[in-house]
Scaffold this motif. Structure first.
Motif, PDB file in Angstrom:
ATOM      1  N   ASN A   1       0.838  -1.204   0.000  1.00  8.33           N
ATOM      2  CA  ASN A   1       0.000   0.000   0.000  1.00  8.33           C
ATOM      3  C   ASN A   1       0.872   1.253   0.000  1.00  8.33           C
ATOM      4  OD1 ASN A   1      -2.315   1.601   0.138  1.00  8.33           O
ATOM      5  ND2 ASN A   1      -2.318   1.584   2.374  1.00  8.33           N
ATOM      6  N   LEU A   2       1.969   1.203   0.772  1.00  4.67           N
ATOM      7  CA  LEU A   2       2.899   2.341   0.805  1.00  4.67           C
ATOM      8  C   LEU A   2       3.510   2.560  -0.572  1.00  4.67           C
ATOM      9  CD1 LEU A   2       4.499   4.524   2.295  1.00  4.67           C
ATOM     10  CD2 LEU A   2       6.159   2.747   2.960  1.00  4.67           C
TER      11      LEU A   2
ATOM     12  N   GLN B   1       0.864   4.130  -2.878  1.00  2.85           N
ATOM     13  CA  GLN B   1       0.551   5.525  -2.563  1.00  2.85           C
ATOM     14  C   GLN B   1       1.710   6.448  -2.945  1.00  2.85           C
ATOM     15  OE1 GLN B   1      -2.245   6.586  -1.746  1.00  2.85           O
ATOM     16  NE2 GLN B   1      -3.392   4.889  -0.863  1.00  2.85           N
TER      17      GLN B   1
ATOM     18  N   VAL C   1       2.070   6.063   5.100  1.00  7.72           N
ATOM     19  CA  VAL C   1       0.925   6.104   4.183  1.00  7.72           C
ATOM     20  C   VAL C   1       0.006   7.269   4.530  1.00  7.72           C
ATOM     21  CG1 VAL C   1      -1.230   4.928   3.578  1.00  7.72           C
ATOM     22  CG2 VAL C   1       0.925   3.692   3.482  1.00  7.72           C
TER      23      VAL C   1
ATOM     24  N   THR D   1      10.485   7.052   2.555  1.00  7.59           N
ATOM     25  CA  THR D   1       9.931   5.778   2.093  1.00  7.59           C
ATOM     26  C   THR D   1      11.021   4.888   1.514  1.00  7.59           C
ATOM     27  OG1 THR D   1       7.812   6.840   1.605  1.00  7.59           O
ATOM     28  CG2 THR D   1       8.237   4.725   0.538  1.00  7.59           C
TER      29      THR D   1
ATOM     30  N   ASP E   1      -0.703  10.250   1.988  1.00  5.85           N
ATOM     31  CA  ASP E   1      -2.087  10.536   1.587  1.00  5.85           C
ATOM     32  C   ASP E   1      -2.428  12.006   1.811  1.00  5.85           C
ATOM     33  OD1 ASP E   1      -4.773   9.594   0.744  1.00  5.85           O
ATOM     34  OD2 ASP E   1      -5.319  10.177   2.789  1.00  5.85           O
TER      35      ASP E   1
ATOM     36  N   SER F   1       5.382   1.915   7.973  1.00 10.28           N
ATOM     37  CA  SER F   1       4.795   2.080   6.640  1.00 10.28           C
ATOM     38  C   SER F   1       3.375   2.611   6.735  1.00 10.28           C
ATOM     39  CB  SER F   1       4.831   0.754   5.875  1.00 10.28           C
ATOM     40  OG  SER F   1       3.977  -0.200   6.488  1.00 10.28           O
TER      41      SER F   1
END
Length: 447
Positions: free
Chosen positions: A43-44, A47, A154, A90, A158, A150
């Motif tokens: 998901n990280l 995104q 996220v 990240t 976001d 993570s």
């Protein structure tokens, strides 16, 4: 008794609600970091990829705005900086490093410190552990740490992604005057500083609405008012300060258009002078404004330009002749800019001629050549620069050639003779370039 049981059950229920249930939710969330490890990392990545694409689009808009000479909005610049940092964090996380410090993850770091094998072996082992980590992550502690970090990243990604749409990334800014970018042409001699300080004092005072600076051609009037412009811009004395060079025989429409553009007003080619004058006047009525008109040869109708006599606008004019500038209707201060004294002449000549004049055989001739320049900065610079690093015979020839200055009483004629002589010193490749430059910027270089 039933009442007491009911009360007891209620208390126990509340205790359970405030302890067991939150604790249960906490346990579920913490265990979720372990179970959903792969999902959280993926998901990280997703995104961040979306955010990176959004950043690229904004950077394309910024690049286009830069090419148009526009100014980038502060919020856009800050957003791009934040995006760069979050993407870096990240990448560090996915490489197995701590985003906050850039150091290896504590689990791997601790294991590496406990191992006394050579660095290369540790490096290979660490890479192997990271590879296994991203495939299976058998280490629960490391799985938990990365999954939790993570998840937090996220949320930050976001939040930045939601701010990707800007109403505008840039705005049109007025071009900065060239003279504001550098002070290399200004020499802070006492004679110039004295007049500069007096002009600045008048600009700060309501006693004069117009300042007149006059002196022979080549004495440094343009250089002086350029320094005035730098000072008022630095000190923020006016909301707007503009300078129009090479006015000479005034072309009112051209002067007016330049003033309007530098004030940030839209200039239409088919717009009447009177209409444009009204817009300029409306602008300067609401903002403190300084307008400098340089090298004026004839009287200028300021009212037609849109610069009537009003308290919010001050005018600075330069010319070779005082009577061209004088007006009985406006409060004004007049300053004569004279030639440099003997000491200041030598200081400027010495600076432009270079180390060659340290040669005792050349020094005596150099002092005579400097005197022939008559204190005119334009002549001093031209002659000294032409003789820079020259040999003794060339200096002797120069002194002989400059004797004809003695026959000219007019300083302007002396200046032109000096420029002509320095032109003859150029090689054949540079002469056409000199003529092209003098044609292109006529009046702005010397007067």
């Amino acid at each position: 008794m039933d009442c007491l049981c009911a009360i007891g059950n209620g208390v126990v229920g509340k205790i359970t609600e405030y302890t067991v249930e939150p604790f249960g939710r906490l346990v579920v969330r913490q265990v979720g970091y372990l179970i959903l490890y792969n999902k959280n990392l993926q998901n990280l990545r997703t995104q961040v990829k979306n955010l990176s694409d959004a950043r690229d689009r904004v950077e394309h808009q910024v690049a286009e705005a830069d090419r148009r000479g526009e100014i980038i909005e502060n919020e856009v610049q800050e957003w791009l900086k934040e995006v760069a940092l979050i993407i870096k964090d990240t990448e560090e996380l996915l490489k197995g490093k701590c985003p906050a410090t850039g150091e290896p993850n504590e689990v791997l770091k601790d294991e590496g410190q406990a191992n006394e094998e050579p660095n290369e072996v540790l490096k290979d082992e660490r890479q192997g552990k990271l590879k296994r980590l991203h495939q299976f992550c058998p280490n629960p502690r490391l799985r938990y740490q990365l999954s939790r970090k993570s998840t937090k990243l996220v949320e930050a990604v976001d939040e930045l992604y939601k701010r990707k749409d800007f109403s505008s990334v840039s705005y049109s800014g007025r071009a900065q005057e060239v003279c504001l970018a550098s002070t290399e042409d200004y020499e802070p001699f006492d004679s110039r500083i004295s007049i500069l300080n007096k002009i600045m004092g008048e600009l700060r005072s309501p006693s004069a609405d117009m300042i007149l600076v006059y002196g022979v051609g080549g004495v440094g009037k343009t250089t002086l008012v350029e320094e005035v412009l730098r000072q008022v811009t630095k000190d923020k004395l006016f909301d707007d300060a503009v300078m129009v060079r090479d006015v000479k025989v005034p072309n009112l429409e051209a002067i007016q258009k330049e003033i309007a553009e530098k004030l940030g007003l839209e200039v239409l080619s088919n717009q009447a002078i009177s209409v444009r004058a009204n817009r300029i006047c409306e602008r300067i009525k609401n903002k403190m404004t300084l307008v400098i008109l340089d090298d004026v040869w004839e009287k200028v109708d300021l009212k037609t330009l849109g610069l009537p006599h009003i308290p919010t606008c001050k005018i600075v004019l330069t010319s070779r002749i005082q009577k061209v500038l004088s007006s009985d209707k406006i409060k004004q201060k007049v300053f004569l800019l004279g030639v440099l004294g003997e000491n200041e002449t030598w200081l400027l000549f010495e600076k432009k001629a270079g180390d060659v004049i340290k040669d005792p055989t050349i020094l005596s001739i150099a002092t005579q050549v400097a005197k022939k320049c008559g204190g005119l900065p334009v002549l001093i610079i031209a002659v000294a620069s032409a003789l820079e690093n020259s040999s003794l015979p060339i200096w002797e020839y120069a002194l002989t050639s400059l004797h004809r200055f003695d026959e000219k009483e007019d300083f302007t004629e002396q200046a032109y003779l000096g420029l002509e002589w320095s032109y003859t010193r150029l090689n054949e490749q540079l002469k056409p370039l000199f003529l092209l430059c003098s044609t292109t910027i006529q009046g702005t270089l010397f007067f």
